[in-house]
Design a protein around this motif. Structure first.
Motif, PDB file in Angstrom:
ATOM      1  N   ASP A 145       0.826  -1.210   0.000  1.00  0.00           N
ATOM      2  CA  ASP A 145       0.000   0.000   0.000  1.00  0.00           C
ATOM      3  C   ASP A 145       0.859   1.259   0.000  1.00  0.00           C
ATOM      4  O   ASP A 145       0.695   2.150  -0.840  1.00  0.00           O
ATOM      5  N   ALA A 159       2.828   1.785  -3.173  1.00  0.00           N
ATOM      6  CA  ALA A 159       1.949   2.161  -4.282  1.00  0.00           C
ATOM      7  C   ALA A 159       1.553   3.630  -4.182  1.00  0.00           C
ATOM      8  O   ALA A 159       1.307   4.283  -5.213  1.00  0.00           O
ATOM      9  N   GLU A 160       1.483   4.157  -2.966  1.00  0.00           N
ATOM     10  CA  GLU A 160       1.146   5.573  -2.771  1.00  0.00           C
ATOM     11  C   GLU A 160       2.347   6.485  -2.996  1.00  0.00           C
ATOM     12  O   GLU A 160       2.222   7.706  -2.904  1.00  0.00           O
ATOM     13  N   LEU A 211      -1.586  -3.799  -8.572  1.00  0.00           N
ATOM     14  CA  LEU A 211      -0.934  -2.496  -8.449  1.00  0.00           C
ATOM     15  C   LEU A 211       0.074  -2.282  -9.569  1.00  0.00           C
ATOM     16  O   LEU A 211       0.205  -1.165 -10.104  1.00  0.00           O
ATOM     17  N   ARG A 223      -1.724  -1.323 -12.680  1.00  0.00           N
ATOM     18  CA  ARG A 223      -2.227   0.050 -12.590  1.00  0.00           C
ATOM     19  C   ARG A 223      -1.102   1.059 -12.831  1.00  0.00           C
ATOM     20  O   ARG A 223      -1.298   2.073 -13.496  1.00  0.00           O
ATOM     21  N   GLU A 224       0.084   0.739 -12.265  1.00  0.00           N
ATOM     22  CA  GLU A 224       1.227   1.644 -12.423  1.00  0.00           C
ATOM     23  C   GLU A 224       1.971   1.440 -13.742  1.00  0.00           C
ATOM     24  O   GLU A 224       2.785   2.269 -14.135  1.00  0.00           O
ATOM     25  N   ALA A 241      -5.298   2.966  -2.498  1.00  0.00           N
ATOM     26  CA  ALA A 241      -4.351   1.852  -2.601  1.00  0.00           C
ATOM     27  C   ALA A 241      -4.545   0.832  -1.490  1.00  0.00           C
ATOM     28  O   ALA A 241      -4.502  -0.376  -1.731  1.00  0.00           O
ATOM     29  N   ARG A 271      -7.513  -1.238  -2.182  1.00  0.00           N
ATOM     30  CA  ARG A 271      -7.228  -2.097  -3.335  1.00  0.00           C
ATOM     31  C   ARG A 271      -6.383  -3.300  -2.921  1.00  0.00           C
ATOM     32  O   ARG A 271      -6.660  -4.444  -3.314  1.00  0.00           O
ATOM     33  N   VAL A 272      -5.347  -3.059  -2.103  1.00  0.00           N
ATOM     34  CA  VAL A 272      -4.476  -4.146  -1.640  1.00  0.00           C
ATOM     35  C   VAL A 272      -5.276  -5.163  -0.837  1.00  0.00           C
ATOM     36  O   VAL A 272      -5.186  -6.383  -1.062  1.00  0.00           O
TER      37      VAL A 272
END
Length: 518
Positions: free
Chosen positions: A166, A169-170, A207, A210-211, A302, A305-306
């Protein structure tokens, strides 16, 4: 001022007060107290009791998967050996020591998560309080009879890895030592059951997609987790070679193929609640219920989502295992509800709209508060026996600290009652589950080769039971019911299993057989 307007103002004033109470340290203490009291008034379940017995026998010199057997990998009993040794050093029963160590593990897990989250998104003190108390409720109160199960310990070990995914990802920077600790914990979680890797891979892949970068997949924490798994696999083959010779074949031939029907798994277990929570979260985050829509597109922070994808990983593991057991279902639902908590506290307009919507009030809130009941709150708080009257029936005809074995298809006929009576388990497996599963699979065996393998496992299990009775000389044989007894005694390998014993007591359909006087 109209009544409607007045009522709306009262609601607006009450909501912050309720949030402040739910985020309060007093609520934290109350939740911890509830979790502790639950374990004090109840007892640990059959699985944990069996693996404590397994660990004790290994500590006393038994050879795993030879002198005592189970299809689960060594982590299932290795995690309990420290509790066994500590309990003996302190002169205590093992069960309270196991519970205390799990509480300690939960504290360490949450402390690591807190240290990791410091590098992530900023939240108010109240939000942190709400998240902490939600985590305590989900990780320590809702497990109920799942407490100290492998799934429970695995999720505690896995939580810092999810926190790391998380924060990274942020865009946060987690200190390398914390990332390595998170990876080690994730590796330990996978050691319990390989299915648990899905709870790591799915959120990481989601993730990464998404990235559009693999940085979360190719990281220090992932390498640490993989190193733990590889080391564990090597040590299993080196120090427990019988696992590969006995447990793996029986898993492939018998344990894994024996599964409930898909519709039962999807409708008659806790899985529907997990599915409902995830689907509801997808709906409110994808569309929202504000009019006009508060924001276009898909909105999910995030952290939510995780947790959601990790929940999906555990849910897939539940269906892959195919047994429908309560402990298999718990981590997926706990994570789905935690995903909801992260989403509901997000400052995005759609999250605020969702908090006031019907899905939040009529899906998330009911599932959140009914979760303890789904995982055995009533039997735990009432300290109900797995089978009513069984302990008293055995105690009435058996000598003190009896030697026991069970002619039963499931382990809950022999465990935890053996430990509750201060007895000694003399069987190698915990029940005749191999013979039972094999007999079930034989009905639809697709070919002669499969039938031959299943017949061999059935004969081996029954012959082993007779051998354990002959060599272990149990004071008591617990017989599941008349039908099981008649089926076992009809098999050539077990025809004389009860020779020298007589039925001396009964608890509902369960028969208690003790040695016949000479």
């Amino acid at each position: 001022m109209s009544l409607l307007t007045s009522r709306g103002m009262m609601v607006d004033k009450e909501a912050p007060r309720l949030a402040a109470v739910l985020a309060s340290p007093w609520t934290t203490l109350a939740l911890v107290a509830v979790a502790v009291v639950q374990q004090l008034v109840g007892h640990i379940d059959c699985d944990v009791s069996w693996f404590i017995t397994f660990a004790e026998k290994v500590v006393d010199g038994a050879v795993p998967y030879v002198d005592i057997t189970d299809p689960n990998p060594p982590a299932a009993f290795l995690m309990l050996i420290p509790a066994v040794k500590l309990a003996r050093a302190l002169g205590l029963a093992v069960e309270p020591v196991v519970v205390a160590l799990v509480f300690f593990a939960a504290f360490v897990s949450m402390a690591l998560c807190a240290a990791i989250f410091r590098a992530g998104a900023r939240r108010s003190r109240e939000d942190w309080g709400l998240l902490l108390n939600a985590a305590i409720f989900l990780l320590l109160v809702t497990p109920e009879i799942v407490f100290a199960e492998r799934e429970h310990v695995a999720l505690l070990a896995l939580a810092p890895m999810l926190a790391t995914l998380d924060v990274r990802a942020e865009g946060g920077r987690v200190a390398t030592p914390l990332r390595l600790l998170a990876g080690l914990g994730a590796g330990v979680a996978v050691c319990f059951k390989p299915f648990f890797v899905l709870a790591i891979i799915l959120p990481a892949v989601a993730l990464a997609l998404r990235e559009r970068t693999p940085r979360l997949l190719i990281s220090a924490e992932m390498f640490a987790a993989a190193a733990v798994c590889l080391l564990y696999a090597a040590m299993t083959l080196l120090f427990f070679p019988a696992y590969a010779h006995y447990a793996l074949p029986v898993i492939v031939d018998v344990y894994q193929p024996a599964r409930d029907a898909w519709f039962k798994l999807a409708l008659q277990t806790a899985a529907p609640f997990n599915i409902a929570a995830l689907l509801a979260l997808a709906v409110v985050s994808a569309r929202g219920f504000a009019h006009p829509p508060a924001a276009p597109g898909f909105v999910l922070p995030a952290a939510a989502r995780v947790c959601a994808f990790a929940s999906l990983g555990f849910l897939l593991g539940f269906f892959i295992q195919g047994k429908g057991w309560t402990n298999h279902a718990w981590p997926g639902l706990a994570l789905a509800l935690m995903a909801w908590c992260f989403f509901a506290l997000d400052p995005h307009p759609r999250a605020r709209a969702a908090r006031e919507g019907r899905v939040f009030k009529f899906v998330f809130v009911p599932i959140f508060f009914v979760a303890p009941a789904l995982f055995g709150a009533a039997p735990l708080l009432a300290n109900l026996e797995e089978h009513a009257g069984l302990r008293a029936a055995i105690a009435g005809v058996a000598p003190p600290r009896p030697r026991l074995i069970a002619m039963a298809r499931q382990l809950d006929f022999g465990h935890p009652v053996t430990r509750q009576l201060g007895g000694t388990w003399v069987g190698r497996p915990n029940a005749l589950w191999t013979a039972s599963f094999a007999a079930h699979l034989l009905r639809d065996a697709p070919d002669d080769a499969t039938r031959a393998r299943l017949e061999a496992w059935r004969r081996r299990d029954l012959a082993g039971f007779v051998e354990d009775v002959r060599e272990g000389r149990p004071d008591v044989i617990i017989v599941e019911d008349k039908g099981t007894r008649e089926w076992v005694l009809k098999q050539p390998e077990a025809a004389g299993a009860l020779d020298g014993y007589e039925k001396t007591a009964q608890a509902e359909e369960i028969e208690i057989w003790t040695r016949a006087p000479r």
